[in-house]
Design a protein around this motif. Sequence first.
Motif, short mmCIF file in Angstrom:
data_model
loop_
_atom_site.label_atom_id
_atom_site.label_comp_id
_atom_site.label_asym_id
_atom_site.label_seq_id
_atom_site.Cartn_x
_atom_site.Cartn_y
_atom_site.Cartn_z
N ASN A 127 0.83 -1.21 0.00
CA ASN A 127 0.00 0.00 0.00
C ASN A 127 0.86 1.26 0.00
N ILE A 128 1.92 1.25 0.81
CA ILE A 128 2.82 2.41 0.86
C ILE A 128 3.50 2.62 -0.49
N LEU A 129 4.01 1.52 -1.06
CA LEU A 129 4.68 1.59 -2.35
C LEU A 129 3.74 2.08 -3.44
N GLN A 130 2.51 1.59 -3.41
CA GLN A 130 1.53 1.97 -4.43
C GLN A 130 1.18 3.45 -4.33
N ASP A 131 1.01 3.95 -3.11
CA ASP A 131 0.70 5.37 -2.92
C ASP A 131 1.87 6.24 -3.37
N ALA A 132 3.10 5.78 -3.05
CA ALA A 132 4.28 6.52 -3.48
C ALA A 132 4.38 6.53 -5.00
N TYR A 133 4.04 5.39 -5.61
CA TYR A 133 4.08 5.29 -7.08
C TYR A 133 3.06 6.24 -7.72
N SER A 134 1.84 6.21 -7.22
CA SER A 134 0.77 7.05 -7.80
C SER A 134 1.12 8.53 -7.70
N ASN B 270 12.37 4.96 2.69
CA ASN B 270 12.55 5.86 3.82
C ASN B 270 13.71 6.83 3.57
N VAL B 271 14.83 6.28 3.08
CA VAL B 271 16.00 7.11 2.78
C VAL B 271 15.71 8.07 1.64
N ILE B 272 15.06 7.57 0.59
CA ILE B 272 14.74 8.43 -0.56
C ILE B 272 13.84 9.58 -0.14
N CYS B 273 12.84 9.29 0.70
CA CYS B 273 11.93 10.36 1.15
C CYS B 273 12.65 11.36 2.04
N LYS B 274 13.64 10.89 2.78
CA LYS B 274 14.46 11.79 3.60
C LYS B 274 15.20 12.78 2.69
N PHE C 53 7.56 9.08 4.27
CA PHE C 53 8.62 8.86 5.26
C PHE C 53 8.01 8.45 6.60
N ASP C 54 6.97 9.14 6.99
CA ASP C 54 6.29 8.87 8.25
C ASP C 54 5.71 7.45 8.27
N ARG C 55 5.09 7.05 7.18
CA ARG C 55 4.48 5.71 7.11
C ARG C 55 5.54 4.61 7.08
N SER D 171 8.56 4.86 8.36
CA SER D 171 9.17 4.84 9.69
C SER D 171 8.30 4.08 10.68
N ASN D 172 7.01 4.35 10.66
CA ASN D 172 6.09 3.66 11.58
C ASN D 172 6.10 2.16 11.33
N TYR D 173 6.10 1.78 10.07
CA TYR D 173 6.11 0.35 9.73
C TYR D 173 7.39 -0.31 10.21
N LEU D 174 8.54 0.31 9.93
CA LEU D 174 9.83 -0.28 10.30
C LEU D 174 10.03 -0.30 11.82
N LEU D 175 9.55 0.72 12.49
CA LEU D 175 9.62 0.73 13.95
C LEU D 175 8.76 -0.38 14.54
N ASP D 176 7.58 -0.57 13.95
CA ASP D 176 6.68 -1.63 14.42
C ASP D 176 7.31 -3.02 14.23
N LYS D 177 8.09 -3.18 13.17
CA LYS D 177 8.73 -4.47 12.90
C LYS D 177 10.06 -4.63 13.64
#
Length: 335
Positions: free
Chosen positions: A44-51, A98-102, A135-137, A139-145
């Motif tokens: 979902n994150i990748l798709q939103d970034a793509y769109s 995450n890095v690219i969005c930074k 970036f926020d999404r 980060s939240n995903y990676l922190l959760d994992k």
Amino acid sequence: MNLNSIPLTSSEIGNLWMTYQEKTMLLRFLEYFLEHAEDQSVHNILQDAYSASDQVVKTIHSIFQNEGAASPLGFTANDVNKRVPKLFDFYYEPMFLNVICKIEASLFSMYFSMSYRQDIRQLFKQLTAEAQDIFDRCSNYLLDKGVLVRPPFMSVPKEISFITDKHYLSGFNLFKEKRSLNAIEISLIHNSIETNLIGMQLMIGFAQVAHNQEVKEYFIKGMKLSKDVETSLGEFMRQDFIEPPATPAGKATNSTIAPFSDKLMMYITNLLGSFGLGSSSLGGAFNLRSDLPLELAKLAQKILPFIKEGGEIMITNGWMEEPPQVEDRRQLTRS
């Protein structure tokens, strides 16, 4: 008067051109990542970034078209092979994004401040917000994992204090122990190490799949350079008994089949190298212990030739698209 009818300035043309290059590059990565994304949240994150990126590319193309200017080529479907095996293991997709969005959030914020036409300012304002959201999404995903390592915790200050000893600025006094790192210095070191760890895995993967032998050797240099940055900056943290960031996720697989063209891989390596150089300059400006800016300057002396070599390789192979060029009026003075 319609403010959007004012001709684009050189900075607006240049920044739109740079954004088109970066976004078409990102689209190719996202197309490949989407092909292999197994986690629905990541998809979902990748798709939103793509769109969002796809829409930006169309918008910039339309702006150039309205100005009677040629749109850049950027990166196309010829630069990606979506159906080859995964080059990176689990969690690398959101770590990379995450890095690219930074990088994007920093660039687009700067481009916003360099824009004068209202529609261009609005575009970069929107792009900054989109980069921050993704970036926020991520980060939240990676922190959760549990795969995004936080900077070390520290006790919060209970009172205000001022520096009274000039040795606070020193990192080379042989007769006095160095002071421990402050919170600002730790944050800058941590960020640089974290980015380089992700970049190192990218270089490992690229070196495995590059077609051109010179390009392959260049990525190996990039891998070693990232390791140098991690080792040298990590030592500053280890001296204070602080563990530098590390993560078990996001490693390169053993695949040797290229998902990306050598041209695309060289471009993003150049982008990350330039961002690393900028980070070193920023770190040097805000570090108050004199040995830290010196170490960052030494690293910059390694990064700059690496970027230059990459540019020469791209030019030799016809991969470097020329930015919009100002009219050369110097010839008028030669007559």
